[in-house]
Design an enzyme around this catalytic site. Structure first.
Site, short mmCIF file in Angstrom:
data_model
loop_
_atom_site.label_atom_id
_atom_site.label_comp_id
_atom_site.label_asym_id
_atom_site.label_seq_id
_atom_site.Cartn_x
_atom_site.Cartn_y
_atom_site.Cartn_z
CD GLU A 263 2.26 4.41 -0.33
OE1 GLU A 263 3.37 4.33 0.22
OE2 GLU A 263 1.65 5.48 -0.49
CB SER B 178 6.20 5.92 -1.53
OG SER B 178 6.99 6.70 -0.67
NE ARG C 16 2.91 4.59 3.41
CZ ARG C 16 3.58 5.09 4.44
NH1 ARG C 16 3.31 4.69 5.68
NH2 ARG C 16 4.54 5.98 4.26
P1 FAD Z 1 -7.29 9.45 -2.94
O1 FAD Z 1 -6.06 9.37 -3.77
O2 FAD Z 1 -8.40 10.31 -3.42
O3 FAD Z 1 -7.83 8.01 -2.68
C1 FAD Z 1 -6.97 6.94 -2.28
C2 FAD Z 1 -7.81 5.67 -2.13
O4 FAD Z 1 -8.74 5.82 -1.07
C3 FAD Z 1 -8.67 5.35 -3.35
O5 FAD Z 1 -8.74 3.95 -3.47
C4 FAD Z 1 -10.03 5.96 -3.03
O6 FAD Z 1 -11.08 5.29 -3.71
C5 FAD Z 1 -10.10 5.73 -1.53
N1 FAD Z 1 -10.82 6.78 -0.79
C6 FAD Z 1 -10.51 8.09 -0.72
N2 FAD Z 1 -11.35 8.72 0.13
C7 FAD Z 1 -12.23 7.78 0.56
C8 FAD Z 1 -13.36 7.81 1.45
N3 FAD Z 1 -13.75 8.92 2.05
N4 FAD Z 1 -14.03 6.65 1.65
C9 FAD Z 1 -13.65 5.51 1.05
N5 FAD Z 1 -12.61 5.43 0.20
C10 FAD Z 1 -11.90 6.54 -0.02
N6 FAD Z 1 1.17 8.74 2.10
C11 FAD Z 1 1.67 8.38 3.30
O7 FAD Z 1 1.13 7.49 3.97
N7 FAD Z 1 2.79 8.98 3.81
C12 FAD Z 1 3.43 9.97 3.17
O8 FAD Z 1 4.43 10.49 3.66
C13 FAD Z 1 2.92 10.38 1.89
N8 FAD Z 1 3.55 11.34 1.19
C14 FAD Z 1 3.06 11.73 -0.03
C15 FAD Z 1 3.74 12.73 -0.73
C16 FAD Z 1 3.26 13.16 -1.95
C17 FAD Z 1 4.00 14.26 -2.69
C18 FAD Z 1 2.10 12.59 -2.50
C19 FAD Z 1 1.55 13.07 -3.81
C20 FAD Z 1 1.43 11.56 -1.82
C21 FAD Z 1 1.92 11.12 -0.58
N9 FAD Z 1 1.29 10.09 0.15
C22 FAD Z 1 1.77 9.73 1.39
C23 FAD Z 1 0.12 9.38 -0.41
C24 FAD Z 1 -1.22 10.09 -0.16
O9 FAD Z 1 -1.04 11.45 0.13
C25 FAD Z 1 -2.02 9.46 0.97
O10 FAD Z 1 -2.24 8.11 0.71
C26 FAD Z 1 -3.35 10.16 1.20
O11 FAD Z 1 -3.96 9.67 2.36
C27 FAD Z 1 -4.32 9.99 0.03
O12 FAD Z 1 -5.43 10.84 0.26
P2 FAD Z 1 -6.41 11.28 -0.89
O13 FAD Z 1 -7.56 11.98 -0.26
O14 FAD Z 1 -5.68 12.02 -1.94
O15 FAD Z 1 -6.89 9.86 -1.44
N1 EPU Z 2 17.01 6.34 -0.12
C1 EPU Z 2 17.96 6.14 -1.09
N2 EPU Z 2 17.67 6.52 -2.35
C2 EPU Z 2 16.50 7.11 -2.69
C3 EPU Z 2 15.52 7.29 -1.70
C4 EPU Z 2 15.80 6.90 -0.40
O1 EPU Z 2 19.04 5.62 -0.81
O2 EPU Z 2 16.34 7.45 -3.86
C5 EPU Z 2 17.34 5.99 1.28
C6 EPU Z 2 17.48 7.26 2.15
O3 EPU Z 2 18.77 7.79 2.04
C7 EPU Z 2 17.15 6.76 3.53
C8 EPU Z 2 16.16 5.63 3.26
O4 EPU Z 2 16.28 5.28 1.88
O5 EPU Z 2 18.28 6.23 4.15
C9 EPU Z 2 14.72 6.05 3.58
O6 EPU Z 2 14.40 7.20 2.79
P1 EPU Z 2 13.30 8.27 3.25
O7 EPU Z 2 13.57 8.73 4.64
O8 EPU Z 2 13.21 9.29 2.17
O9 EPU Z 2 11.98 7.45 3.33
P2 EPU Z 2 11.34 6.32 2.38
O10 EPU Z 2 11.49 5.00 3.06
O11 EPU Z 2 11.87 6.44 1.01
C10 EPU Z 2 9.05 6.42 3.56
C11 EPU Z 2 7.61 6.51 3.17
C12 EPU Z 2 7.23 7.93 2.84
C13 EPU Z 2 7.46 8.79 4.09
C14 EPU Z 2 8.94 8.70 4.47
C15 EPU Z 2 9.22 9.40 5.77
C16 EPU Z 2 6.97 4.37 2.26
C17 EPU Z 2 6.64 3.59 1.05
N3 EPU Z 2 7.34 5.63 2.05
O12 EPU Z 2 9.82 6.77 2.41
O13 EPU Z 2 5.83 7.96 2.53
O14 EPU Z 2 7.12 10.12 3.85
O15 EPU Z 2 9.30 7.30 4.65
O16 EPU Z 2 8.70 8.67 6.83
O17 EPU Z 2 6.90 3.85 3.37
C18 EPU Z 2 4.27 7.73 0.76
O18 EPU Z 2 3.83 6.76 1.37
O19 EPU Z 2 3.78 8.15 -0.30
C19 EPU Z 2 5.44 8.43 1.30
C20 EPU Z 2 6.01 9.47 0.70
#
Ligand code: FAD
Ligand code: EPU
Length: 342
Positions: free
Chosen positions: A338, A236, A162
């Site tokens: 994050e 997250s 991240r």
């Molecule tokens: P923004 O929120 O618009 O921007 C994020 C940051 O990047 C800001 O600081 C912004 O200024 C900068 N930025 C954006 N675009 C540019 C650009 N073109 N040039 C320079 N700076 C820029 N993330 C994960 O890694 N894994 C996940 O599984 C994951 N699951 C998610 C689930 C949900 C339901 C949600 C809501 C979010 C999740 N995220 C996850 C976080 C998010 O989706 C990612 O970080 C995504 O890449 C953000 O993209 P964005 O375009 O919305 O960025």
């Molecule tokens: N868990 C709990 N309680 C909770 C949530 C999770 O006990 O409320 C336990 C789950 O049971 C599991 C472990 O924690 O054993 C991991 O959970 P999960 O697989 O849901 O993944 P996570 O570690 O909570 C991370 C990323 C997610 C990504 C998933 C899948 C980070 C900060 N988050 O979540 O990314 O989608 O793994 O790879 O690394 C994001 O970055 O926004 C994001 C959603």
């Protein structure tokens, strides 16, 4: 391009927070970007993609520049790989679907992550056993003050969990214009993440494909992550923290259910969701499902903070502070956010 004044950002952030930007404009190419930067030389700049990783705690006293650079093209191909360049303003999941349709492998585990291509290298997006750095080839970025383009290779980006140079070291200095990914022509399936294996079994497939992996990931994500269209959130809110192996053993003794995964450097990455679920002010001794006004902790995933409607960014930020203190007090582990705080 028109520069709008005093614009609500509610529709531009997935937390659904009602804040205003003093100035707002979108750009579709470098010429428009350069023009906008020239016209607003004195203003602070905030580059916005899909707004899915941002917590606005106040109005933006400057210009929000929304990246809408589009286009996906194949730039090179060899026996093993295709190199696909995508504009920063392309929707990430649409890009993933495009790759799957063409049978180009490598991003299927990253299905359904909200946001745009341009933000994918910002925090080296990751999910279900894959991070963007594994398929990253290079990116082009525009330096806001020098007004020149730079090419960043994978090494230049300083990718970590991240993390990248854009998130901290070069914060707000570069606008990412496009990203080129290196995708496999012959799929190498990555189903090592436990939940994917279980989901694939449930799907009773005859043959494993990247489309099936994508569908499995979509099913898992939809079952536990809140849809921002229904409940405001940014995924997250915290990173999963790493601790020394010895510290993990001590914690495991005291809290046998604690979840940790060994890193390559022999530290252990803890599941922050578990920590947050196992401390807190509710009668159950948990933060999971906690709600104060419209700010809360998601009931199915404790790592996700939510806005039920009218919370403001400070309420969510304050809730995150309380959770950090609570986790530190019980487990002696410091959580790092994050989400980008503005
Ligand atoms: P923004 O929120 O618009 O921007 C994020 C940051 O990047 C800001 O600081 C912004 O200024 C900068 N930025 C954006 N675009 C540019 C650009 N073109 N040039 C320079 N700076 C820029 N993330 C994960 O890694 N894994 C996940 O599984 C994951 N699951 C998610 C689930 C949900 C339901 C949600 C809501 C979010 C999740 N995220 C996850 C976080 C998010 O989706 C990612 O970080 C995504 O890449 C953000 O993209 P964005 O375009 O919305 O960025
Ligand atoms: N868990 C709990 N309680 C909770 C949530 C999770 O006990 O409320 C336990 C789950 O049971 C599991 C472990 O924690 O054993 C991991 O959970 P999960 O697989 O849901 O993944 P996570 O570690 O909570 C991370 C990323 C997610 C990504 C998933 C899948 C980070 C900060 N988050 O979540 O990314 O989608 O793994 O790879 O690394 C994001 O970055 O926004 C994001 C959603």
């Amino acid at each position: 391009m028109q520069i709008q004044e005093n614009i609500s950002l509610k529709a531009y952030n997935t937390f659904g927070l009602e804040v205003k930007a003093k100035l707002f404009s979108a750009f579709r190419n470098t010429t428009e970007l350069t023009d906008l930067i020239g016209r607003t030389a004195q203003e602070t700049k905030l580059i916005l993609g899909g707004g899915s990783n941002i917590l606005f705690t106040k109005d933006v006293d400057g210009i929000v520049l929304k990246n809408e650079i589009r286009g996906i093209e194949k730039v090179r191909e060899d026996d093993e790989y295709v190199y696909i360049k995508a504009g920063a303003g392309e929707t990430w999941h649409q890009f993933v679907l495009f790759c799957i349709k063409n049978n180009w492998a490598g991003v299927e585990n990253l299905s359904l992550i909200p946001g745009n291509v341009g933000a994918s290298p910002m925090q080296n997006i990751g999910a279900y056993g894959v991070e963007i750095k594994e398929v990253f080839h290079e990116l082009k970025a525009f330096h806001i003050h020098e007004k020149t383009n730079y090419t960043f290779t994978e090494k230049d980006c300083g990718f970590g969990y991240r993390e990248s140079v854009f998130k901290k070291k070069y914060r707000n200095e570069f606008v990412i214009l496009n990203v080129t990914y290196r995708l496999n022509k012959t799929p190498k399936f990555n189903v090592s993440y436990g939940a994917i294996e279980q989901e694939l079994e449930k799907m009773r497939l005859e043959k494993l494909t990247i489309a099936a992996i994508s569908q499995a990931v979509i099913n898992i994500r939809s079952s536990k992550l809140p849809d921002p269209a229904q409940i405001g959130n940014a995924g997250s809110f915290f990173k999963n923290p790493s601790v020394a192996k010895e510290k993990f053993e001590v914690l495991k003794n005291e809290f046998p259910g604690i979840i940790g995964y060994e890193n390559e450097d022999c530290t252990v990455k803890l599941a922050a969701g578990w920590l947050i679920e196992h401390c807190g002010p509710q009668p159950s001794g948990s933060w999971k499902g906690y709600r104060n006004g419209d700010a809360g902790v998601h009931s199915k995933q404790a790592l996700v903070l939510v806005n039920y409607g009218n919370a403001n960014g400070n309420e969510i930020y304050e809730l995150s502070e309380k959770i950090t203190d609570s986790v530190n007090e019980k487990f002696g582990v410091v959580l790092e956010r994050e989400v980008n705080i503005v």
